[in-house]
Every structure is written in structure tokens, then in C-alpha cells.
Design an enzyme around this catalytic site. Sequence first.
Site: not given
Ligand code: SIN
Length: 511
Positions: A49, A51, A116, A231, A279, A340, A375
Site C-alpha cells: 500500500a 497512498g 487523493e 485503479h 476512481r 486493484h 471505494r
Molecule cells: C494508491 O496509492 O493510489 C492506492 C491507495 C488505495 O488503493 O486506496
Amino acid sequence: MNSCESKSFDVVIIGAGIAGLYTALMLSKNLRVAVLSKKDLYDCDSYLAQGGIAASIQNDDRQLHVKDTINAGCYVNDLEAVNVLVNESEKAINDLVRLGVGFDKNSQGDFYRSFEGNHSIPRILHVNGDSTGKAIMEVLVNQAKNTSNIEIIPNIFALDIVDNKNKCCGIMTFYKNKFVYLKSKCSVIASGGIGQLFSKTTNVDVLTGDGIAMAIRAKVTLEDMEYIQFHPTALYSKNNEKKMFLISEAVRGEGAILKNKCGNRFMKEYDTRMELAPRDIVARAISDQMKKTDSNYVYLDATMYEKSFLKNRFNKIYNECEDNGIEIYKDYIPVTPAEHYFMGGIKVDLFGRASMENLYAVGECACTGVHGANRLASNSLMEALVFGKRAAEDILNKVKVIDEDNFEDSVFIPQCKENHMDFSKLKENLKILMENNLGIVRRIDNIKSALEVVDEVLFKIQYINFKSIEQVEVYNMYEVARSIIMATLESKTSIGSNYIEEYSKDNVVLR
Ligand code: SIN
């Protein structure tokens, strides 16, 4: 029915990612707890992980986090679960800090929080820039190894739930070439996602949906199986890799922009939030641009930043791109969407309880309904912590009243028979089938054809006829695929990550 070697625990947890380990650590030290890892300990998505972890802390407006989560999820989220996630997120962060996780801080000594997609305020905490999962995992593994009641068992394959009249009595496993029945008062499935069902995925290669397949065989209720998140930005590579490298959404969160093959920024054609739209919207826009420009990728442009900033803030991404000949401070990064995260899975309540008594599920394999149809970025690690802790608290009350005599002593042991089918080929075929038909844009006639193929294979490879763990994995993949296909066909709407072309004109969800 047969007997085999067995061992007793109070709690058996399948999966040693953040959800499994954290649940184990939240249980009392008086319980005998086993944590099973399919391969080596760090072979899990949690470790990757990047982000970070979304949390509402200090003076943050909690309702804004709720609003962003349900907006990303297309308003089909379980609102109670979302409120629990948000309201208990600060406590989870404090727990991690207490366990030894050192979140990045800014020059004033406050937590450094990032943006994000679809977050209205910066609320993503991270560790060592883009190595959040690794840092949290190292702390949790270290804690678990130093907790005497927790036995971590690597390289063990969980085959099936053992139950007696819809009460879970433990887990049948395959360990060191033998069947071993792990009896347990409570069992927790924390086996992660399903990425390996697709040709393009950011998931590690152990993620073949085994926990969910076990639940299917035991007739445990599943939910939201049609919601699969792609993703937008995996690093494009010509080689067909089992796992693609992720370019974190946090890179767009810091201001990087998407451009098509011709160098044109395109997100304005799709959503006013541009690169930080939810997303599913960004992934569909990229997929559309790839088609329009006849290209296997688009570009992520982070060249507006100084080399030193990128190297420091995104060290892992910087190094991986450099290893691939891309200097991200001056070159565009070729990216493509990839499977993802799975929003669906084993249906659980707010305490991780599944439909079978004494059975729990936490993390990606579980469906609390918190993510809805798509999500919100970085809510998943928080979900694993918040609902892992709740499951642990529930188990603590439950184990006190379970009588070990209820355990099933006579268990079904699958037969190992020679099988002449080419399982590697079957696996490869399924990945392509799912990628082409259950991907970012779906069509009903294609999904129906995919169902015929899956059914034909399932008919041929009956569960009892396996010769190796790899063959069981393939069987599991087909079973999970079937469940996804059926849920998609039954959904009859086009929402979020379940984008069905035929119904998309009726897609009236305003986000
Ligand atoms: C990301 O760093 O883009 C993935 C984080 C996530 O899946 O929430």
C-alpha cells in the site's frame, strides 16, 4: 468422511495482512490465536500500500468524510458502516501510533496529510512518503511475533471452512503436504482480494480469492460481488506481468496530470474534478482515451515538480520508474488501469460477523457495504483496522460461551486424484476472459458468454479432483468468477464500478 491430523485454537485467522494481524493483536493475550499466511509473511497487498490511510482526526469535519465516501460509492454504501468507519478512524490512528507506526509529519510537527481522488480536504496520512503499507506491516508483524499467544504459520493453504449445522468449527488446511484440521472456537477470513482473476492487476500473485471461494462452498452469504475497482494508474509495461506496479493516486493528489498519447490533457471532457474525480470515472476516461488514440496507455505528467520533491515524497515510485528507464521529473509516466480492489465479498455486519455462526470476515474479502459501488481512495486500510478491532471485540465475548465439544471431529478431506487438465492454461484463459468481459466497461451479451465458458470449466474440474494447491487455486478462481458474473447479470443497473453499457444511459447517479 475421514479423520486427519488436527490442532486446536481459540481463534484461527486466515490471512496475515493488516486486517488479519491487527485483528489478532486486538484479541486478548489469554486466547490461543493462529494467523495463517498462504506464502511468506510479507506476500500480501497490505505490504504494497502506497497512498496511505484516510482518517478524520483533530478538528476535521467527520460528516465531510462521510459525504466524500458515499459520493465516491454512488450512494449505495451502507451509511451506518460509513459512520462507524469515519467516527472510529482517529482512534485507529492513535492505536497505530501507540504500536509504533511513525506517520510522516510536516515542518510544524503535525501529521502530513495529502489529497487523493474525491477527498474534499487533505486527510490521507502516510509513512515514509509512499511506503505506508510496508511501514505498518513491519510494526504489526513485529508486535505479533512478540505476542506469545499468537502463532503465525507461513506457507499454509486454507482449503475449506469446517462446519456443523451452520456453526463454524474450524478450517481445513493443507500444510507441509498433509491435511491439517485447525479446530477453532471462532474463525476469521482475512484472505484479501481477487486481483489474480484479471490479466491486469496491482494485486500480489497469491490473491486468487481463496477465502471467498471457501465461503461459496460453505454457502456463506456474499454481497456486492459485481463491484470491482480498477485503479486508473498502474505502470504500463510491455511484459505481461503477474502484478503491475502501482503509481499511487497520491501523485495526482500532489498535482500530477493525465495526458493522452498526443500529449493533450483530457479529464476536463469527463468530470469537473479532473484528475481527482472518483476512481471509476478516471479509469473509464483513461480506457476511453486509450481506445480513441489506439494506445495501450496514457501518460501521467509529474514533471512540474522538482526532482528532489519527487524523490523524497514518492521514493518507491521514483526508484521503480527509474529502474524502468523513466525519470519522472522530466519524463511522462505511461500508465494504464488495472484491477486493484474488490468492494464485494463475504457479507458481514458491523462486527465482522458472517452469515455462519462463529465465522467472521475482515478486510478486502469482507463486504461491510462501506465502500458502496466504488471505494474512496485510502479508505481500505482504515476499514481493515476499524472493523478488525470490532470483530476482535465481538470474538472476545463469543469465545467465552463456545463449548469445544461442539467441534466437528469427522471432516471432509478432498481427494488427490491425477488430473490431466492443463491448469496453467485454464488460469490464463480465465484472466483474459475476466479482463475482456468483466472489466471497466461491461456488456450483457459478453457477460453471458463468459458465464457459459466458466460453467463448462467448473463442470469439468470438479473440486475433489485436484492434485496440487495450484489446482485448487484455479478452481477457486473459477468459483469466484462465476459468482461475480451472476451478481453482475442480476444487478440490472449500471452503477460506479459496475458499468454496464446497455444500462449506462439510465445511470442517473449525480456525483
Ligand atoms: C494508491 O496509492 O493510489 C492506492 C491507495 C488505495 O488503493 O486506496
